[in-house]
Design an enzyme around this catalytic site. Structure first.
Site, PDB file in Angstrom:
ATOM      1  N   SER A 162      43.476  44.546  -2.923  1.00  0.00           N
ATOM      2  CA  SER A 162      44.632  43.659  -3.073  1.00  0.00           C
ATOM      3  C   SER A 162      45.747  43.929  -2.074  1.00  0.00           C
ATOM      4  O   SER A 162      46.711  43.171  -2.004  1.00  0.00           O
ATOM      5  CB  SER A 162      45.193  43.767  -4.498  1.00  0.00           C
ATOM      6  OG  SER A 162      45.627  45.077  -4.757  1.00  0.00           O
ATOM      7  N   LYS A 166      51.559  43.947 -11.990  1.00  0.00           N
ATOM      8  CA  LYS A 166      52.145  43.901 -10.651  1.00  0.00           C
ATOM      9  C   LYS A 166      53.465  43.131 -10.650  1.00  0.00           C
ATOM     10  O   LYS A 166      54.444  43.541 -10.003  1.00  0.00           O
ATOM     11  CB  LYS A 166      51.153  43.266  -9.677  1.00  0.00           C
ATOM     12  CG  LYS A 166      49.915  44.113  -9.435  1.00  0.00           C
ATOM     13  CD  LYS A 166      48.925  43.424  -8.523  1.00  0.00           C
ATOM     14  CE  LYS A 166      47.706  44.298  -8.279  1.00  0.00           C
ATOM     15  NZ  LYS A 166      46.721  43.646  -7.401  1.00  0.00           N
TER      16      LYS A 166
END
Length: 777
Positions: free
Chosen positions: A682, A725
């Protein structure tokens, strides 16, 4: 060996016997060749060659079937027992080596070489004395456990003072198998025979000691069993006289319990068979104990006993809401299950799997579900379990066999429809003892678990009414066939607001009570609670938060105890006094940079304790085109960096980067906190953006963070852990977050509490990422 004379002598092959020199022996012979050999010897000088067969079962031996060393003997007497059998008395004289064997007139003729015995004893009298004493000691040990050697013979041998005579006499009178006697015969030199004889005596003495110990153990065991049998019979007779025959009363009790048991016919038939077996083995305590344990296990299982489930939806909802803050998806799924049960009267029991980081309340949610549905709660911990027998049970043929954990859980619950929690199902493993996941397939498959077979119980157990709930930290560690049978419900990280409400409504009252404080004498202000969440804990759940609250309560309890006898005061913990209880803050949020910078980009990461932000730094230096990666990066993250640099090289013309730039400069990517391992795809777009910024000198927005996987063509792929996140970005004061366009459905499912104050932009290519990220003049 030295040859003295050669001769051709009639040969007699002996079976299972070796003749040593200087002995008078008698033996019977009945084979035609042997009889003819003796008759031939008596017609000449009465000498015969005696040699042992290697295999006593061979009827007509050849030279290959005989040992090479034998004995020359002088026949003293021959007695005919019957027409085809002779009894021989002979005196063995010397060792001889078999050189050749021929068959003449249906007898064996051996060409032999008489061997002269070499006397190689040491000349030192002290050493000879030591050898004599050593050999006598070995012989005494041998005789102490061997009754075949008479006391007179033992005394005569021990009185011998000559080493050679002592060795020969012990060899002749040593009762060992003929193979070992043959080894002594083949030892021509005295020293070789001495060494071999000493080793044999020591070995035989050791074997005799072990044999004696084994005989003593067997005798003691037999005596003990005999004593127990006599005492048991006497006790039985006494009980019969007193009218207190416990065995019969026990059997009668088992029969009455079997008749009253509500169970399938196969269970009752099995119980009656086992009761009859128990009646027949009353005198065998070991076997009767095994049978008793099996009978009591079958009687204790809830074959047809069920508890009444709660059918009040409002009451169930109230219990779930009172016990847990948030977790709306879990609560709705449980209420849906209850609604289906109400509508269908049956409904298949689902297998729910609660997945989330440690401390998010998976086990406590399961307890609340059991409470809401009025079910008995049974917890089965699977962490570290490797033996398949832990699930299926041990077969009763093994010592210490017992039912598997599923059957034990039902035995503990006393009902056939409990809520069974399979805790930490992702931490099972497999080895040579079996595969736990494969054993759980039958347990969790609704098409099979109506007749689950436990190896110990041996009777099918119906698990279709059991409500199974599993917990796991990581779905990746659950085998696919097992995962396919479960319905996943994710319990993600809590927001700071959710942690605050959970702490205020549940954790603080629980810790105040657990530490002996009164609710009105302990106050933890809201600002202090928020400071604990942000500065003293860093986790996805609330386990560490509860520990910190417990520390405060313990210090408060100590403070109350020290002021005992004075007027009680209220302990008030504020944000300012928090350091007195917990010390200095442990965690600090890394805020967004105040100004845009070149080669520095904020990325977002998922960890086991929630989300975090990563500041990726890139430097470009004159060099030879090297590409450096530091900061404890995993293989996947390194591949993402390689993919990013390949994309930038392909787009160098668009950004006016010279063709030879990459060959004359080194690029160094570093992610701070180098001691912390980092991995995952990511950070792909984050590293690519930081590299392009460093290459072109264009700064990147300081209030921006991003997450997404990059491809060689610059496409942006979706990622996981988005909720954690975004929480990390919000905590760090980030205003804009770049998220892969394919994660749009994930963002739409999040609460407004998480997404508010964040400007979330969806991107599908690196061009869009760079448009948002780079600050162009």
């Amino acid at each position: 060996m030295e040859e003295e004379t050669r001769a051709v002598l009639p040969a007699v092959a002996l079976r299972g016997r070796t003749v040593l020199p200087s002995t008078v022996i008698h033996f019977d012979i009945n084979r035609v060749r042997s009889v003819r050999a003796v008759e031939n010897a008596m017609l000449k000088d009465q000498k015969v060659f005696l040699v042992t067969q290697r295999d006593a079962s061979v009827e007509e031996p050849t030279q290959d079937d005989l040992y090479q060393i034998g004995t020359v003997a002088l026949i003293r007497q021959v007695v005919r027992l019957n027409p085809g059998s002779l009894r021989i008395v002979a005196e063995s004289q010397s060792r001889a080596e078999l050189l050749d064997l021929t068959e003449t007139e249906r007898l064996l003729m051996a060409e032999v070489a008489v061997l002269e015995e070499t006397d190689d004893t040491v000349e030192d009298p002290l050493q000879q004395e030591a050898m004599i004493r050593n050999l006598k000691e070995f012989f005494e040990d041998f005789c102490s456990g061997n009754r075949q050697v008479s006391k007179d013979l033992q005394r005569q041998i021990l009185e011998i003072r000559d080493l050679k005579k002592l060795v020969d006499q012990i060899c002749v009178n040593l009762s060992v198998p003929y193979e070992k006697q043959q080894r002594l015969l083949e030892a021509v030199s005295l020293s070789e025979r001495y060494d071999l004889l000493s080793a044999m005596l020591a070995n035989e003495a050791a074997v005799q000691k072990i044999r004696a110990q084994l005989q003593a153990d067997v005798k003691a065991r037999i005596d003990k069993n005999q004593k127990e049998y006599i005492l048991r019979e006497e006790l039985k007779l006494i009980r019969e006289e007193l009218g207190e025959d416990n065995t019969q009363s026990e059997l009668q009790r088992y029969r009455e319990q079997t008749d009253a048991l509500k169970a399938p016919a196969v269970v009752k038939d099995t119980l009656r068979d086992e009761i009859r077996r128990l009646e027949n083995v009353v005198g065998n305590p070991s076997e009767s104990g095994v049978i008793r344990g099996y009978i009591e296990t079958l009687l204790g299982l809830p074959w047809d006993r069920k508890s009444r489930d709660n059918r009040d939806l409002k009451k169930a909802r109230a219990v779930l809401e009172a016990d847990h803050y948030g977790l709306e998806q879990v609560k709705e799924r449980i209420l849906e299950y209850l609604a289906v049960r109400l509508a269908t009267k049956k409904g298949e029991a689902p297998i729910l799997c609660l997945v989330g980081p440690p401390g998010t309340g998976k086990t406590s949610v399961s307890k609340s579900v059991a409470k809401a549905l009025n079910k008995t709660f049974v917890r089965i911990s699977l962490g570290g379990v490797r033996d398949e027998a832990e699930i299926r049970g041990h077969r009763r043929t093994y010592v210490g066999a017992m039912p598997g954990r599923i059957a034990q859980g039902l035995h503990q619950a006393k009902v056939r429809n409990p809520l069974m929690l399979l805790d930490e199902i992702d931490k099972t493993s497999s080895d040579y003892k079996g595969d736990i996941a494969s054993a759980l397939l039958e347990v969790l498959d609704s098409a099979e678990n109506y007749a689950f077979e436990d190896h110990y119980v041996e009777v099918p157990i119906d698990l279709s009414d059991v409500l199974f709930i599993a917990t796991a930290n990581d779905v990746q560690n659950i085998p696919r066939p097992l995962l396919d049978r479960m319905e996943l419900i994710e319990i993600n990280s809590y927001t700071d607001n959710e942690k605050f409400h959970i702490a205020k409504e549940h954790l603080v009252p629980r810790q105040i009570s657990a530490n002996g404080l009164k609710k009105d004498k302990m106050v933890l202000e809201d600002e202090a609670l928020e400071e604990i969440i942000s500065a003293y804990t860093k986790e996805a759940g609330v386990r560490s938060l509860e520990r910190q609250i417990g520390r405060i309560c313990r210090k408060a309890a100590l403070q109350k105890a020290e002021e005992k006898g004075t007027k009680e005061t209220v302990v008030r913990v504020t944000k300012e006094t928090l350091k007195d209880y917990l010390g200095k803050p442990k965690y600090h949020v890394n805020p967004a940079n105040p100004e845009p910078e070149t080669g520095i980009v904020r990325g977002l990461a998922w960890t086991s304790v929630g989300g975090d932000t990563l500041e990726i730094e890139v430097n470009v230096m004159p060099g030879k085109g090297e590409f450096l990666l530091t900061g404890q990066l995993g293989d996947v993250m390194k591949e993402s960096a390689q993919t990013g640099i390949s994309y930038l090289r392909s787009a160098a013309g668009k950004w006016k980067i010279p063709e030879d730039f990459f060959g004359k400069h080194d690029i160094h990517i570093h992610i701070p906190e180098g001691a912390v391992p980092k991995d995952g795809p990511s950070a792909g777009i984050t590293m690519a953006t930081a590299m392009l910024s460093a290459l072109t000198g264009i700064p990147v927005r300081s209030d921006l963070a991003m997450t997404g996987e990059i491809t060689l063509r610059g496409r942006v792929l979706p990622i996981g852990g988005l909720k954690e996140k975004l929480l990390a970005a919000r905590k760090a004061g980030i205003r804009m977050v770049l998220v892969p366009d394919k994660n749009r459905p994930d963002v739409e499912e999040l609460d407004a509490e998480i997404t508010q104050q964040l400007d979330i932009r969806f991107v599908s290519s690196m061009d869009q990422v760079l448009d948002y990220a780079l600050v162009r003049k």
